[in-house]
Design a protein around this motif. Structure first.
Motif, short mmCIF file in Angstrom:
data_model
loop_
_atom_site.label_atom_id
_atom_site.label_comp_id
_atom_site.label_asym_id
_atom_site.label_seq_id
_atom_site.Cartn_x
_atom_site.Cartn_y
_atom_site.Cartn_z
N LYS A 165 0.70 -1.27 0.06
CA LYS A 165 -0.01 0.11 0.04
C LYS A 165 0.91 1.16 -0.13
O LYS A 165 0.58 2.27 -0.45
CB LYS A 165 -0.77 0.06 1.14
CG LYS A 165 -2.04 -0.95 1.08
CD LYS A 165 -2.96 -0.77 2.34
CE LYS A 165 -4.23 -1.86 2.19
NZ LYS A 165 -5.14 -1.73 3.47
N GLN A 172 -1.90 8.61 1.10
CA GLN A 172 -3.04 7.90 1.51
C GLN A 172 -2.95 7.13 2.55
O GLN A 172 -3.37 7.03 3.52
CB GLN A 172 -3.98 7.76 0.25
CG GLN A 172 -5.47 6.92 0.66
CD GLN A 172 -5.96 8.20 1.14
OE1 GLN A 172 -6.16 9.20 0.50
NE2 GLN A 172 -6.67 8.10 2.33
N HIS A 173 -1.94 6.03 1.98
CA HIS A 173 -1.84 4.94 3.20
C HIS A 173 -1.07 5.46 4.44
O HIS A 173 -1.64 5.11 5.62
CB HIS A 173 -0.97 3.82 2.66
CG HIS A 173 -0.65 2.70 3.38
ND1 HIS A 173 -1.62 1.80 4.11
CD2 HIS A 173 0.70 2.18 3.91
CE1 HIS A 173 -1.21 1.00 4.98
NE2 HIS A 173 0.34 0.95 5.07
N ASP A 176 -3.80 7.17 6.42
CA ASP A 176 -4.71 6.04 7.17
C ASP A 176 -4.05 5.50 8.37
O ASP A 176 -4.74 5.20 9.34
CB ASP A 176 -5.03 4.95 6.20
CG ASP A 176 -5.94 5.26 4.95
OD1 ASP A 176 -6.67 6.43 5.14
OD2 ASP A 176 -5.94 4.85 3.80
N GLN A 180 -5.17 5.85 12.08
CA GLN A 180 -5.44 4.60 13.11
C GLN A 180 -4.57 4.57 14.12
O GLN A 180 -5.30 4.40 15.48
CB GLN A 180 -5.17 3.44 12.22
CG GLN A 180 -5.78 2.06 12.68
CD GLN A 180 -5.44 0.95 12.01
OE1 GLN A 180 -5.00 0.86 10.84
NE2 GLN A 180 -5.54 -0.25 12.61
#
Length: 550
Positions: A165, A172-173, A176, A180
């Motif tokens: 990813k 973007q990864h 994320d 998280q």
């Protein structure tokens, strides 16, 4: 051009006032079209004249202006001199004004306004500008690098990251991952501890932590370059705060050698800024665990940039919330004995409120750019006059960016403002879309009639009020550029260009080119070409790429 007229007026005044013309030139200004006295092209404030002459008791300025006007004589350049409320007003020979302005605009091209006498006394300077400063691996936020973010991100990737990813959609990864780990850290204190340890390892030069961080940085910069390219921005150098990790330790040693470091009861190391030695105002430069802070790294960066570039001034463009930070950094540099700290300046900007895309609140700059392009394409498709073009997406993006930039620069940089998509995309009124539309319309005019008329202009054909207003406005361009260069506020240029566009729109309706006699058509084409040239120059200064079709 304006400077030649100012000099002519200044020479007349210098003979009466026994002052060198150079000392008077900056006091003589072109009169704004909206405030136009019927006879005035240029104006001299008598107040500024009295201040310059250090008069102990000010005479009544109106009376002083009247008596000065009586002493001055008209000549081949100045055709009328009058006294206004505290001002001296000068009217320039109309044909001379027309010929000089049009000739100068076309001859100087992109340098029009910059060759003015207003700039001639200013030395060439080397200026370092730091701006944008997005966080590495955080395309979702334009704030500055923080150790918590770095630590959380490093820890988060080790816990939740996926190599494939990271390769396919890096930012973007990483976004994320950050979301998280941030969520997990609120419930699990161990994660916050791991994050702090990761940052500490990074500061100490741990190879594994450094290697991971370097990958994040390289991938981030690759994506930033693509976003910046869409904005028409290219940097000379990318050097984030992490670049100054090692150099910040040198700064701490230097501060220590000068006896400027003090330890607080919590173990943090500070520099006393109180001036009284009571620690009532301090700047923390090292945490109790030995890691550096934002201020430490900015001190290291400033010193390094002075060594590297020997700048005349360094400008930090950052939000107004950073005001205290920069005050402290500049103050510490002064305490350290760096006289050039006086040449460092923070240019603060305000907050944009209410910016939302159709997907919701704005998170990514990329989303904003995509939204701008999409909305502009829809607007263009719905307008019957839209011309066929090879790359409508590129045109839509350029017009959309102009809309954003003009909305942003219309007021003081420091001001907060409420964002409105509807207002941004209005094709009439004081908007970037209107600027681009005016430029494209004038390009179309040149394209339709060609440039054959532009060789020999009969200036007597440009004496209508609309023509004279445009010429008078073109006179002011150098003053506007000078003002923006002095206070670093783009709003002066924005206001000028919007007024020029409105004047051009009115003239376009009444000063017909089609079916006019050849000399009249040629003169009007020449005038519109000058307007288009100055519009393009001004837009480019604001970071806007002018479009020729829309």
């Amino acid at each position: 051009m304006a400077c030649a007229f100012r000099r002519s007026i200044a020479c007349q005044l210098s003979r009466i006032l026994a002052l060198p013309p150079e000392s008077l030139i900056k006091s003589i200004s072109a009169v704004p079209v909206s405030k136009k006295e019927e006879v005035a092209d240029f104006q001299l404030s008598v107040d500024s004249l009295l201040e310059d002459n250090n008069h102990q008791s000010k005479l009544d300025t109106q009376d002083h202006a009247r008596r000065l006007a009586e002493k001055l004589k008209c000549d081949t350049v100045v055709t009328a001199i009058s006294a206004g409320p505290g001002t001296l007003n000068f009217k320039i020979n109309r044909e001379l004004l027309t010929k000089a302005v049009l000739q100068q605009v076309i001859e100087d091209g992109s340098k029009y306004g910059l060759k003015s006498e207003l700039f001639s006394g200013l030395p060439q300077k080397k200026i370092v500008v730091e701006f944008s400063s997005p966080n590495v691996a955080k395309k979702f936020h334009v704030g500055h690098l923080r150790s918590t973010i770095i630590g959380l991100l490093g820890t988060g990737f080790q816990l939740f990251g996926y190599e494939e990813k990271l390769q396919s959609n890096p930012l973007q990864h990483l976004f994320d991952v950050y979301v998280q780990v941030n969520k997990e850290a609120t419930d699990d204190k161990n994660i916050a501890k791991l994050a702090h340890e990761f940052f500490h390892r990074l500061e100490l030069g741990d190879m594994q932590a450094l290697s991971l961080w370097q990958r994040f940085r390289d991938l981030s910069i690759e994506e930033y370059i693509q976003i910046y390219k869409r904005l028409g921005i290219y940097f000379d150098e990318y050097s984030g705060e992490s670049f100054y990790r090692e150099k910040s330790q040198d700064v701490l040693k230097l501060l220590d050698s000068k006896g400027l470091l003090q330890k607080t009861i919590t173990g943090n190391v500070v520099v006393d800024l109180s001036g009284t030695g009571d620690l009532s105002s301090v700047c923390t430069v090292m945490r109790s665990d030995g890691t550096s802070l934002y201020a430490t790294r900015d001190l290291a960066a400033a010193i390094d940039r002075m060594d590297k570039y020997n700048f005349d001034s360094m400008i930090y463009v950052a939000d107004k919330g950073q005001k205290r930070h920069f005050q402290q950094v500049f103050q510490i540099l002064k305490i350290m004995g760096y006289e050039w700290a006086e040449r460092c300046q923070h240019v603060p900007f305000g907050i944009v409120k209410g910016m939302k895309t159709r997907r919701g609140d704005v998170t990514f700059l990329e989303d904003v750019l995509n939204e701008v392009q999409s909305r502009m394409l829809q607007n263009m498709a719905s307008i019957k006059t839209t011309k066929k073009m090879e790359n409508p997406q590129e045109t839509a993006e350029r017009v959309g960016l102009a809309a954003l930039i003009i909305q942003d620069f219309r007021g003081l940089l420091l001001s907060d403002y409420q964002f409105s998509w509807d207002r941004v995309f209005q094709s009439r009124g004081d908007t970037g879309v209107f600027l681009q539309y005016t430029h494209a319309r004038l390009c179309s005019l040149e394209e339709t009639f060609g440039c054959g008329y532009l060789n020999d202009v009969n200036v007597a054909c440009l004496q209508e009020p609309q023509s004279v207003s445009i010429l008078q406005h073109l006179l002011r361009f150098d003053e506007v550029l000078y003002k923006s260069s002095q206070d670093l506020q783009p709003k002066h240029i924005v206001s000028y260009l919007l007024t020029l566009s409105h004047l051009a729109a009115m003239a376009h309706k009444t000063l017909q080119v089609k079916d006019s006699p050849a000399d009249v058509a040629g003169a009007r084409l020449h005038l519109f070409k000058a307007v288009r040239s100055v519009l393009a120059n001004g837009m480019k200064l604001l970071g806007i790429i002018p479009v020729c079709r829309m």
